[in-house]
Design a protein around this motif. Sequence first.
Motif, PDB file in Angstrom:
ATOM      1  N   GLU A 183      51.600 -27.646 -65.240  1.00  0.00           N
ATOM      2  CA  GLU A 183      51.143 -26.587 -63.952  1.00  0.00           C
ATOM      3  C   GLU A 183      52.428 -25.391 -63.823  1.00  0.00           C
ATOM      4  O   GLU A 183      51.950 -24.340 -63.675  1.00  0.00           O
ATOM      5  CB  GLU A 183      51.246 -27.474 -62.779  1.00  0.00           C
ATOM      6  N   ARG A 184      53.737 -25.867 -63.757  1.00  0.00           N
ATOM      7  CA  ARG A 184      54.653 -25.138 -63.830  1.00  0.00           C
ATOM      8  C   ARG A 184      54.775 -23.979 -64.729  1.00  0.00           C
ATOM      9  O   ARG A 184      55.066 -22.813 -64.576  1.00  0.00           O
ATOM     10  CB  ARG A 184      56.025 -25.822 -63.914  1.00  0.00           C
ATOM     11  N   PHE A 185      54.200 -24.318 -66.062  1.00  0.00           N
ATOM     12  CA  PHE A 185      54.424 -23.136 -67.134  1.00  0.00           C
ATOM     13  C   PHE A 185      53.045 -22.779 -67.772  1.00  0.00           C
ATOM     14  O   PHE A 185      52.950 -21.974 -68.750  1.00  0.00           O
ATOM     15  CB  PHE A 185      55.344 -23.769 -68.619  1.00  0.00           C
ATOM     16  N   ARG A 186      52.188 -23.170 -66.684  1.00  0.00           N
ATOM     17  CA  ARG A 186      50.425 -22.544 -67.140  1.00  0.00           C
ATOM     18  C   ARG A 186      50.780 -21.005 -67.082  1.00  0.00           C
ATOM     19  O   ARG A 186      51.267 -20.232 -66.383  1.00  0.00           O
ATOM     20  CB  ARG A 186      49.489 -23.104 -66.237  1.00  0.00           C
ATOM     21  N   GLY A 187      50.278 -20.695 -68.503  1.00  0.00           N
ATOM     22  CA  GLY A 187      50.318 -19.041 -68.598  1.00  0.00           C
ATOM     23  C   GLY A 187      51.398 -18.400 -68.899  1.00  0.00           C
ATOM     24  O   GLY A 187      51.755 -17.038 -69.061  1.00  0.00           O
ATOM     25  N   HIS A 188      52.678 -19.423 -68.992  1.00  0.00           N
ATOM     26  CA  HIS A 188      53.954 -19.027 -69.090  1.00  0.00           C
ATOM     27  C   HIS A 188      54.685 -19.610 -70.135  1.00  0.00           C
ATOM     28  O   HIS A 188      55.604 -20.127 -70.185  1.00  0.00           O
ATOM     29  CB  HIS A 188      54.839 -18.733 -68.008  1.00  0.00           C
ATOM     30  N   GLU A 212      51.059 -24.809 -78.330  1.00  0.00           N
ATOM     31  CA  GLU A 212      51.359 -23.457 -78.430  1.00  0.00           C
ATOM     32  C   GLU A 212      52.847 -23.603 -78.173  1.00  0.00           C
ATOM     33  O   GLU A 212      53.831 -22.682 -78.865  1.00  0.00           O
ATOM     34  CB  GLU A 212      51.079 -22.604 -77.322  1.00  0.00           C
ATOM     35  N   VAL A 213      53.467 -24.783 -77.876  1.00  0.00           N
ATOM     36  CA  VAL A 213      54.968 -25.093 -77.787  1.00  0.00           C
ATOM     37  C   VAL A 213      55.224 -26.353 -78.243  1.00  0.00           C
ATOM     38  O   VAL A 213      54.448 -27.246 -77.739  1.00  0.00           O
ATOM     39  CB  VAL A 213      55.739 -24.744 -76.298  1.00  0.00           C
ATOM     40  N   ALA A 214      56.095 -26.674 -79.067  1.00  0.00           N
ATOM     41  CA  ALA A 214      56.690 -27.888 -79.662  1.00  0.00           C
ATOM     42  C   ALA A 214      58.260 -27.731 -79.585  1.00  0.00           C
ATOM     43  O   ALA A 214      58.831 -27.021 -80.453  1.00  0.00           O
ATOM     44  CB  ALA A 214      56.166 -28.401 -80.712  1.00  0.00           C
ATOM     45  N   VAL A 215      58.851 -28.784 -78.607  1.00  0.00           N
ATOM     46  CA  VAL A 215      60.283 -28.622 -78.539  1.00  0.00           C
ATOM     47  C   VAL A 215      60.937 -30.145 -78.900  1.00  0.00           C
ATOM     48  O   VAL A 215      60.235 -30.994 -78.414  1.00  0.00           O
ATOM     49  CB  VAL A 215      60.935 -27.857 -77.280  1.00  0.00           C
ATOM     50  N   ILE A 216      62.034 -30.192 -79.301  1.00  0.00           N
ATOM     51  CA  ILE A 216      62.732 -31.513 -79.653  1.00  0.00           C
ATOM     52  C   ILE A 216      64.101 -31.455 -78.679  1.00  0.00           C
ATOM     53  O   ILE A 216      64.764 -30.587 -78.833  1.00  0.00           O
ATOM     54  CB  ILE A 216      63.132 -31.970 -80.883  1.00  0.00           C
ATOM     55  N   PHE A 217      64.014 -32.379 -77.743  1.00  0.00           N
ATOM     56  CA  PHE A 217      65.533 -32.528 -77.055  1.00  0.00           C
ATOM     57  C   PHE A 217      66.181 -33.828 -77.557  1.00  0.00           C
ATOM     58  O   PHE A 217      65.503 -34.540 -77.843  1.00  0.00           O
ATOM     59  CB  PHE A 217      65.136 -32.762 -75.509  1.00  0.00           C
ATOM     60  N   ARG A 218      67.401 -33.763 -77.415  1.00  0.00           N
ATOM     61  CA  ARG A 218      68.175 -34.935 -77.728  1.00  0.00           C
ATOM     62  C   ARG A 218      68.867 -35.104 -76.579  1.00  0.00           C
ATOM     63  O   ARG A 218      70.108 -34.824 -76.293  1.00  0.00           O
ATOM     64  CB  ARG A 218      69.007 -34.699 -78.844  1.00  0.00           C
ATOM     65  N   MET A 226      60.251 -35.376 -77.706  1.00  0.00           N
ATOM     66  CA  MET A 226      59.267 -34.185 -78.222  1.00  0.00           C
ATOM     67  C   MET A 226      58.536 -33.751 -77.027  1.00  0.00           C
ATOM     68  O   MET A 226      57.785 -34.653 -76.299  1.00  0.00           O
ATOM     69  CB  MET A 226      58.598 -34.311 -79.419  1.00  0.00           C
ATOM     70  N   LEU A 227      58.508 -32.453 -76.615  1.00  0.00           N
ATOM     71  CA  LEU A 227      57.578 -32.032 -75.861  1.00  0.00           C
ATOM     72  C   LEU A 227      56.657 -31.099 -76.376  1.00  0.00           C
ATOM     73  O   LEU A 227      57.006 -30.191 -76.958  1.00  0.00           O
ATOM     74  CB  LEU A 227      58.546 -31.033 -74.569  1.00  0.00           C
ATOM     75  N   MET A 228      55.252 -31.426 -76.200  1.00  0.00           N
ATOM     76  CA  MET A 228      54.193 -30.631 -76.654  1.00  0.00           C
ATOM     77  C   MET A 228      53.349 -29.851 -75.597  1.00  0.00           C
ATOM     78  O   MET A 228      53.302 -30.538 -74.466  1.00  0.00           O
ATOM     79  CB  MET A 228      53.186 -31.231 -77.651  1.00  0.00           C
ATOM     80  N   PHE A 229      53.272 -28.658 -75.660  1.00  0.00           N
ATOM     81  CA  PHE A 229      52.591 -27.709 -74.479  1.00  0.00           C
ATOM     82  C   PHE A 229      51.281 -27.003 -75.155  1.00  0.00           C
ATOM     83  O   PHE A 229      51.531 -26.235 -76.134  1.00  0.00           O
ATOM     84  CB  PHE A 229      53.488 -26.758 -74.002  1.00  0.00           C
ATOM     85  N   GLY A 234      40.730 -20.603 -70.689  1.00  0.00           N
ATOM     86  CA  GLY A 234      39.915 -19.934 -69.629  1.00  0.00           C
ATOM     87  C   GLY A 234      38.489 -20.173 -70.074  1.00  0.00           C
ATOM     88  O   GLY A 234      37.561 -20.399 -69.470  1.00  0.00           O
ATOM     89  N   GLY A 235      38.335 -19.500 -71.548  1.00  0.00           N
ATOM     90  CA  GLY A 235      36.916 -19.446 -71.987  1.00  0.00           C
ATOM     91  C   GLY A 235      36.312 -20.936 -72.063  1.00  0.00           C
ATOM     92  O   GLY A 235      35.131 -21.008 -72.361  1.00  0.00           O
ATOM     93  N   GLU A 236      37.228 -21.757 -72.555  1.00  0.00           N
ATOM     94  CA  GLU A 236      36.999 -23.111 -73.076  1.00  0.00           C
ATOM     95  C   GLU A 236      36.923 -24.068 -71.772  1.00  0.00           C
ATOM     96  O   GLU A 236      36.393 -25.396 -71.896  1.00  0.00           O
ATOM     97  CB  GLU A 236      37.726 -23.590 -74.099  1.00  0.00           C
ATOM     98  N   GLY A 237      37.761 -23.789 -70.557  1.00  0.00           N
ATOM     99  CA  GLY A 237      37.553 -24.551 -69.614  1.00  0.00           C
ATOM    100  C   GLY A 237      38.697 -25.540 -69.575  1.00  0.00           C
ATOM    101  O   GLY A 237      38.663 -26.676 -68.833  1.00  0.00           O
ATOM    102  N   PHE A 238      39.689 -25.397 -70.463  1.00  0.00           N
ATOM    103  CA  PHE A 238      40.615 -26.649 -70.686  1.00  0.00           C
ATOM    104  C   PHE A 238      41.800 -26.092 -70.099  1.00  0.00           C
ATOM    105  O   PHE A 238      42.293 -24.819 -70.161  1.00  0.00           O
ATOM    106  CB  PHE A 238      40.963 -26.623 -72.117  1.00  0.00           C
ATOM    107  N   GLY A 239      42.393 -26.952 -68.960  1.00  0.00           N
ATOM    108  CA  GLY A 239      43.611 -26.574 -68.474  1.00  0.00           C
ATOM    109  C   GLY A 239      44.940 -26.865 -69.180  1.00  0.00           C
ATOM    110  O   GLY A 239      44.789 -27.397 -70.196  1.00  0.00           O
ATOM    111  N   ALA A 240      45.874 -26.188 -68.705  1.00  0.00           N
ATOM    112  CA  ALA A 240      47.172 -26.434 -69.327  1.00  0.00           C
ATOM    113  C   ALA A 240      47.656 -27.886 -69.560  1.00  0.00           C
ATOM    114  O   ALA A 240      47.163 -28.680 -68.542  1.00  0.00           O
ATOM    115  CB  ALA A 240      48.123 -25.737 -68.661  1.00  0.00           C
TER     116      ALA A 240
END
Length: 275
Positions: A183-188, A212-218, A226-229, A234-240
């Motif tokens: 929710e915090r990074f939806r559209g950002h 769209e974003v994949a990050v590894i933290f240590r 790993m964080l995947m985002f 909008g057109g598909e109706g899928f939320g972040a």
Amino acid sequence: MPWSVLDIYSKVLPRTNCRECGFSTCMAFASMVVSEGVPLEKCPHVAPEKLKSIKEDLKNQQEAGKWTRRDPAKDALKWAMTRAASMKIEDLPMRIGGRLIEVDGEKALEIPYFLDTLLILPRRIVKKGGGSLNRWEQVFIYNHMAQGGMREPTGKWKGLVELPNTVSKIKTMEGNVERPIAERFRGHGEDLVKAALAMGGSPLEKDDSGAEVAVIFRPLPRIPVMLMFWDEEGGEGFGAQAKLLFDETIVEHLDIESILFMSERIRQLLCGEGT
């Protein structure tokens, strides 16, 4: 016998943070049982035979005026420090990484923690450059010390649901960590990358997951996350959506409760909720 918050948490409750009692964690529920008289039977996982005897003890405590307000984080830290009390500082580098140094005549473990460096001493954990850790951070670090794992990460990633004994924690992970990040990074998505870089994350190339974003933290040397985002479509109706993945060795290094504490700390840092 008198029952403390720590007694209720460690000896009675399932420690799964299932939230069926109406509280976010088992520790928070234990605190309210002891300090506010919340009925222990609100937890559906306490065996009936155990419930009967403990309820009588708790009733006697209340009548004797022994019910006191407690700090769940303080109790959790006390429990974690007790678990780690037998660990020798000189044994830690082989198990959790870092290197031995001497601080004011004491042996200490110097170990990376996100972008900071920690000093683990016999009776305390401090940041090398100054500043303090919050209690929940100390809890998962002490539990990491006590857990006994030694293996290096294998690079095989798993979601929380794939780890043993985590079924009741899935909602907690989604509600307290993954959904707030999404929710915090939806559209950002670009802001998520910036926030991740600011806490030492390493972005990955896009792969077949479509993230769209994949990050590894240590957070710690033997504990990559790993964080995947996936941003909303909008057109598909899928939320972040956001998803945390852990190396398959994570359960050798942290108990399940501490995995949640660490994950919530990652959310706090990403979302700018605390230092």
